[in-house]
Design a protein around this motif. Structure first.
Motif, PDB file in Angstrom:
ATOM      1  N   GLU A 146       0.827  -1.202   0.000  1.00 15.98           N
ATOM      2  CA  GLU A 146       0.000   0.000   0.000  1.00 15.98           C
ATOM      3  C   GLU A 146       0.865   1.257   0.000  1.00 15.98           C
ATOM      4  OE1 GLU A 146      -3.371   0.368  -0.431  1.00 15.98           O
ATOM      5  OE2 GLU A 146      -3.035  -1.727  -1.009  1.00 15.98           O
ATOM      6  N   GLN A 147       2.004   1.197   0.664  1.00 16.51           N
ATOM      7  CA  GLN A 147       2.926   2.334   0.621  1.00 16.51           C
ATOM      8  C   GLN A 147       3.536   2.491  -0.769  1.00 16.51           C
ATOM      9  OE1 GLN A 147       5.598   2.843   4.146  1.00 16.51           O
ATOM     10  NE2 GLN A 147       4.581   0.972   4.873  1.00 16.51           N
ATOM     11  N   THR A 154       9.981   9.442  -2.059  1.00 14.75           N
ATOM     12  CA  THR A 154      11.012   9.150  -1.075  1.00 14.75           C
ATOM     13  C   THR A 154      10.667   7.945  -0.198  1.00 14.75           C
ATOM     14  OG1 THR A 154      10.018  10.761   0.447  1.00 14.75           O
ATOM     15  CG2 THR A 154      11.792  11.545  -0.982  1.00 14.75           C
ATOM     16  N   ASN A 155       9.452   7.410  -0.336  1.00 17.27           N
ATOM     17  CA  ASN A 155       9.076   6.225   0.416  1.00 17.27           C
ATOM     18  C   ASN A 155       9.858   5.014  -0.079  1.00 17.27           C
ATOM     19  OD1 ASN A 155       7.162   3.639   0.354  1.00 17.27           O
ATOM     20  ND2 ASN A 155       6.730   4.815   2.218  1.00 17.27           N
ATOM     21  N   GLU A 156      10.361   4.211   0.840  1.00 17.93           N
ATOM     22  CA  GLU A 156      11.226   3.078   0.487  1.00 17.93           C
ATOM     23  C   GLU A 156      10.568   2.122  -0.505  1.00 17.93           C
ATOM     24  OE1 GLU A 156      13.236  -0.856   2.643  1.00 17.93           O
ATOM     25  OE2 GLU A 156      12.189   0.681   3.849  1.00 17.93           O
ATOM     26  N   ASN A 225      21.977   3.548  -0.503  1.00 20.60           N
ATOM     27  CA  ASN A 225      21.824   3.532   0.948  1.00 20.60           C
ATOM     28  C   ASN A 225      20.549   4.216   1.427  1.00 20.60           C
ATOM     29  OD1 ASN A 225      24.361   2.230   1.209  1.00 20.60           O
ATOM     30  ND2 ASN A 225      25.384   4.213   0.969  1.00 20.60           N
ATOM     31  N   GLY A 226      19.479   4.049   0.649  1.00 20.10           N
ATOM     32  CA  GLY A 226      18.199   4.580   1.074  1.00 20.10           C
ATOM     33  C   GLY A 226      18.050   6.071   0.921  1.00 20.10           C
ATOM     34  N   LYS A 227      19.004   6.729   0.265  1.00 17.76           N
ATOM     35  CA  LYS A 227      18.886   8.165   0.061  1.00 17.76           C
ATOM     36  C   LYS A 227      18.205   8.410  -1.280  1.00 17.76           C
ATOM     37  CE  LYS A 227      21.438  12.515  -0.181  1.00 17.76           C
ATOM     38  NZ  LYS A 227      22.772  13.169  -0.182  1.00 17.76           N
ATOM     39  N   TRP A 228      16.918   8.707  -1.224  1.00 17.88           N
ATOM     40  CA  TRP A 228      16.135   8.885  -2.446  1.00 17.88           C
ATOM     41  C   TRP A 228      15.906  10.367  -2.681  1.00 17.88           C
ATOM     42  CZ3 TRP A 228      16.104   4.250  -4.438  1.00 17.88           C
ATOM     43  CH2 TRP A 228      16.120   3.150  -3.575  1.00 17.88           C
TER      44      TRP A 228
END
Length: 358
Positions: A146-147, A154-156, A225-228
């Protein structure tokens, strides 16, 4: 006088003068008013980008993106479908016929969504290019999915499905199908584009080969590294790929088609009369046109700006688009006949629009 002419030719070779002199296409001057027949809208779906081909039955066949109103507009990345509509007249009215592509589910490269279609006819076969994605082998929980469906860039989990976008093609000997799909995407990001490949636009080269404008991200944007990046930080780039076949292999060329301008949704065609390629894209506020003699080195066309977000209707009113995207030029008998665009009005209505060209 002769000395002046000789000096001009010395400073500007004949080839360069010839290149400029053939670039006289002015699409902005060809735009005609639209009416209700030129709008394809659906109460249950957001209708989005479209492209047209003339079928073996002599009718005009539209392949267009749809996103469920129930899920929301952002579902283009997770739940999009490609639909087929038919009309007797090029600019409509079009009548929905069927859904032709959707996500094939876990285990396929195109597991989720089918979006941004481009239909082409080459050597007796129809090629339906599209974009799709997957979760990179990761299984998402219901909450995570759902996310992915509704989260920001920027959501993973939204970023995960975004980063796995690739281009594919479905092939048929009839415009009505059945459509054969394949187990691998057509082209991976490389060279001047990174992270993704999406939004394909394909045409045949005069030498018999094929050329694709393809969208990716600018390579030097950091995603690790998760930096979006945020939506404002994202830089979209347009590259060129070449192939001897509509199926590939496609080779991305080192030089970008549209420099560092933040743009997307290109369309491309070859103008045999002017002996040059043209491309049209949206640059978040207007639509611009570029041109090239060889398909590799591109520049802004002489008549660069084609359309902004205000479109004239035959009844004297205007369409005021919040978003105006996904341009496509339909060519017939060597001439541009219609410009199709996707419209999202400020009131939330979205539809495919067909603008006749004089």
């Amino acid at each position: 006088m002769k000395k002046i002419i000789y000096a001009i030719l010395f400073c500007f070779p004949l080839q360069m003068i010839s290149q400029k002199s053939t670039d006289d296409l002015n699409l902005a001057d060809k735009l005609l008013e639209v009416n209700e027949d030129n709008i394809l809208i659906n109460a249950d779906y957001h209708n989005w980008g479209s492209s047209i081909v003339k079928g073996e039955d002599g009718k005009y066949h539209l392949f267009y993106a749809q996103m469920s109103e129930e899920i929301g507009f952002s579902s283009w990345l997770t739940d999009g479908i490609v639909s087929h509509a038919v009309a007797d007249s090029l600019c409509g009215p079009y009548v929905h016929k069927e859904v032709v592509l959707e996500g094939r589910g876990a285990g396929f490269w195109d597991a989720h969504t089918a979006h941004n279609p481009r239909i082409k006819f080459f050597d007796g076969k129809y090629y339906l290019y599209y974009m799709s994605t997957n979760t990179g082998g990761r299984t998402l929980t219901e909450s995570e999915w759902e996310q992915a469906r509704h989260g920001g860039i920027t959501n993973e989990f939204r970023a995960l499905v975004r980063m796995n976008q690739r281009i594919g093609v479905a092939v048929s000997e009839s415009v009505n199908g059945p459509w054969e799909r394949f187990n691998t995407p057509l082209v991976e990001p490389s060279g001047p584009i990174a992270q993704i490949t999406c939004n394909p636009a394909v045409t045949q080269r005069p030498d018999g080969g094929y050329i694709m404008i393809i969208r990716g991200d600018k390579p030097d944007v950091e995603y690790a590294n998760g930096k979006w990046p945020s939506q404002n930080e994202l830089i979209r780039s347009q590259a060129i790929a070449l192939s001897d076949s509509p199926m590939g292999p496609w080779v991305i060329q080192p030089k970008l088609a549209v420099g560092n301008l933040n743009s997307e949704d290109p369309a491309i065609w070859y103008d045999a009369t002017r002996e040059r390629y043209y491309g049209i894209y949206h640059a978040f506020g207007y639509m611009g046109m570029i041109t090239s003699e060889d398909g590799l080195s591109w520049e802004k066309a002489k008549h660069y700006k084609v359309l902004d977000k205000a479109i004239q209707k035959a009844d004297g009113t205007e369409i005021l688009a919040g978003r105006l995207e996904r341009p496509f030029i339909y060519m017939e008998d060597g001439k541009a006949k219609v410009l199709t665009v996707a419209v999202l009005e400020k009131n939330g209505n979205s539809y495919s629009l067909f603008i006749p060209l004089d």
